[in-house]
Design a protein around this motif. Structure first.
Motif, PDB file in Angstrom:
ATOM      1  N   LYS A  97      41.179  44.847  38.231  1.00  0.00           N
ATOM      2  CA  LYS A  97      42.443  45.041  38.912  1.00  0.00           C
ATOM      3  C   LYS A  97      43.399  43.907  38.558  1.00  0.00           C
ATOM      4  O   LYS A  97      42.999  42.777  38.317  1.00  0.00           O
ATOM      5  CB  LYS A  97      42.209  45.094  40.419  1.00  0.00           C
ATOM      6  CG  LYS A  97      41.260  46.230  40.840  1.00  0.00           C
ATOM      7  CD  LYS A  97      40.933  46.159  42.313  1.00  0.00           C
ATOM      8  CE  LYS A  97      39.941  47.265  42.689  1.00  0.00           C
ATOM      9  NZ  LYS A  97      39.556  47.231  44.114  1.00  0.00           N
ATOM     10  N   ASN A 150      45.614  42.168  40.381  1.00  0.00           N
ATOM     11  CA  ASN A 150      45.465  41.077  41.325  1.00  0.00           C
ATOM     12  C   ASN A 150      44.288  41.412  42.239  1.00  0.00           C
ATOM     13  O   ASN A 150      44.470  41.907  43.355  1.00  0.00           O
ATOM     14  CB  ASN A 150      46.747  40.892  42.147  1.00  0.00           C
ATOM     15  CG  ASN A 150      47.910  40.414  41.287  1.00  0.00           C
ATOM     16  OD1 ASN A 150      47.883  39.320  40.752  1.00  0.00           O
ATOM     17  ND2 ASN A 150      48.929  41.264  41.166  1.00  0.00           N
ATOM     18  N   LYS A 172      41.390  41.712  44.825  1.00  0.00           N
ATOM     19  CA  LYS A 172      41.113  41.187  46.155  1.00  0.00           C
ATOM     20  C   LYS A 172      39.924  40.231  46.080  1.00  0.00           C
ATOM     21  O   LYS A 172      38.930  40.514  45.418  1.00  0.00           O
ATOM     22  CB  LYS A 172      40.807  42.356  47.087  1.00  0.00           C
ATOM     23  CG  LYS A 172      40.569  42.006  48.537  1.00  0.00           C
ATOM     24  CD  LYS A 172      40.360  43.290  49.330  1.00  0.00           C
ATOM     25  CE  LYS A 172      40.146  43.014  50.812  1.00  0.00           C
ATOM     26  NZ  LYS A 172      39.945  44.282  51.566  1.00  0.00           N
ATOM     27  N   HIS A 173      40.041  39.096  46.744  1.00  0.00           N
ATOM     28  CA  HIS A 173      38.993  38.074  46.725  1.00  0.00           C
ATOM     29  C   HIS A 173      38.065  38.280  47.927  1.00  0.00           C
ATOM     30  O   HIS A 173      38.489  38.194  49.079  1.00  0.00           O
ATOM     31  CB  HIS A 173      39.626  36.684  46.770  1.00  0.00           C
ATOM     32  CG  HIS A 173      38.623  35.575  46.844  1.00  0.00           C
ATOM     33  ND1 HIS A 173      38.975  34.283  47.175  1.00  0.00           N
ATOM     34  CD2 HIS A 173      37.273  35.545  46.627  1.00  0.00           C
ATOM     35  CE1 HIS A 173      37.900  33.503  47.175  1.00  0.00           C
ATOM     36  NE2 HIS A 173      36.859  34.256  46.846  1.00  0.00           N
ATOM     37  N   ARG A 187      37.349  40.228  42.928  1.00  0.00           N
ATOM     38  CA  ARG A 187      36.990  38.842  42.638  1.00  0.00           C
ATOM     39  C   ARG A 187      35.960  38.430  43.687  1.00  0.00           C
ATOM     40  O   ARG A 187      36.239  38.463  44.886  1.00  0.00           O
ATOM     41  CB  ARG A 187      38.214  37.935  42.700  1.00  0.00           C
ATOM     42  CG  ARG A 187      37.863  36.468  42.439  1.00  0.00           C
ATOM     43  CD  ARG A 187      39.017  35.552  42.772  1.00  0.00           C
ATOM     44  NE  ARG A 187      38.586  34.159  42.737  1.00  0.00           N
ATOM     45  CZ  ARG A 187      39.213  33.169  43.348  1.00  0.00           C
ATOM     46  NH1 ARG A 187      40.316  33.416  44.052  1.00  0.00           N
ATOM     47  NH2 ARG A 187      38.753  31.944  43.283  1.00  0.00           N
TER      48      ARG A 187
END
Length: 313
Positions: free
Chosen positions: A2, A4, A6-7, A31
């Motif tokens: 992706k 950005n 998602k962590h 992430r």
């Protein structure tokens, strides 16, 4: 990956299920980071092979930069420095079963293997049968499945096969993990007193399994071992077809002609009293025959032929 991602941070990442979840989340494009008190092989090398950062020991600094979501392992309790930081900072958090359901089970036909014994072996056998039948199952198993060489697998197939753990979910959710999975079908291998740290007696264990059976839709099915008053009581809540497996006359899937030789085990399965299939594998022990027969019975209910089942040793 992706743009950005998602962590997601996992507290207690070195548990078998948590490490597997980490791998699934990484494969899905998130992430992923994690932490634990101390890491040792095989879990440390497993996470390293997936390029998932592992911090040890637990520390508030492990939550910097601030993750978007924290998954709290069921071995983590109040007093853990990272959990206290999560609560103080109001970082969104959830349990392993919750994120497993929300990210991976929605839209799948969920097949759960439950019971106080035999879950891991039976789950591995069931997933492998679906794989050999080219149904591309996703799976999550509480150990490394020899045929797959992994404890998890994600695929675009319709089915998700997973081991249903009766142990509690998280510090904030003391119910069993398997109640989050909303199964379409269940294999029930056994119901005995276990986990004395969370269940006070056999009645409490039975209550957990009764609640699991109560979640199965009418169109689903239960494949249950044919012996045991506890299993009988748990099945009283079933509103779907129930089939029993074992060696007794009441078993829908009856095991006969069992031969335990030094290098192989063979047996015959009768379905509704009529010859249905001949099976053999190199595994020893009557328990493995029960587990394999349970997996075969559920697979047959999903249209997998006995020839395909027999080809999945």
């Amino acid at each position: 990956m992706k743009a950005n991602p998602k962590h997601i941070h996992l507290i207690g990442i070195c548990g078998t299920a948590m490490a597997s979840l980490a791998g699934m989340l990484k494969q899905r494009g998130f992430r992923v980071t994690g932490s634990d008190a101390a890491a040792y092989p095989p879990m440390s090398t497993f996470l390293e092979s997936l390029s998932i950062p592992l911090a040890q020991p637990f520390a508030e600094a492990n939550l910097t930069p601030r993750p978007d979501l924290v998954v709290v392992g069921n071995a983590i309790s109040r007093g853990n420095v990272e959990l206290e930081q999560v609560l103080d900072e109001r970082i969104p958090f959830c349990s392993l079963p919750q994120i497993l359901h929300d990210e991976f089970l929605v839209g799948k036909e969920v097949l759960v293997v439950a019971g106080t014994h035999g879950k891991t072996t039976t789950t591995s056998m069931l997933a492998w049968i679906f794989q050999v039948a080219d149904l591309r199952p996703s799976f999550l198993i509480g150990g490394i499945a020899e045929n797959f060489g992994s404890s998890f697998g994600l695929s675009d197939g319709r089915y998700f096969v997973l081991e249903g753990d009766e142990y509690d979910t998280a510090f904030f959710d003391k119910g069993p993990k398997f109640l989050h999975y909303f199964p379409d079908a269940v294999i029930l291998t056994s119901v005995e007193f276990d986990h004395a740290d969370i269940y006070k007696d056999l009645d409490a264990v039975e209550t957990a399994f009764k609640r699991l059976i109560n979640l199965i839709p009418r169109r689903g099915r239960v494949i249950a071992f044919d012996t045991g008053e506890s299993i009988d009581r748990c099945l009283e809540r079933a509103r779907c077809p129930v089939e029993r497996y074992g060696s007794s006359d009441r078993a829908t899937w009856r095991i006969t002609n069992l031969k335990l030789d030094a290098d192989r085990t063979s047996w015959t399965v009768l379905c509704e009293g009529r010859p249905w299939g001949e099976f053999e594998f190199p595994l020893a022990g009557e328990y493995n025959v029960w587990n394999a027969t349970a997996a075969a019975a559920l697979a047959a209910g999903y249209g997998i032929s006995k020839q395909e089942i027999a080809a999945a040793p």
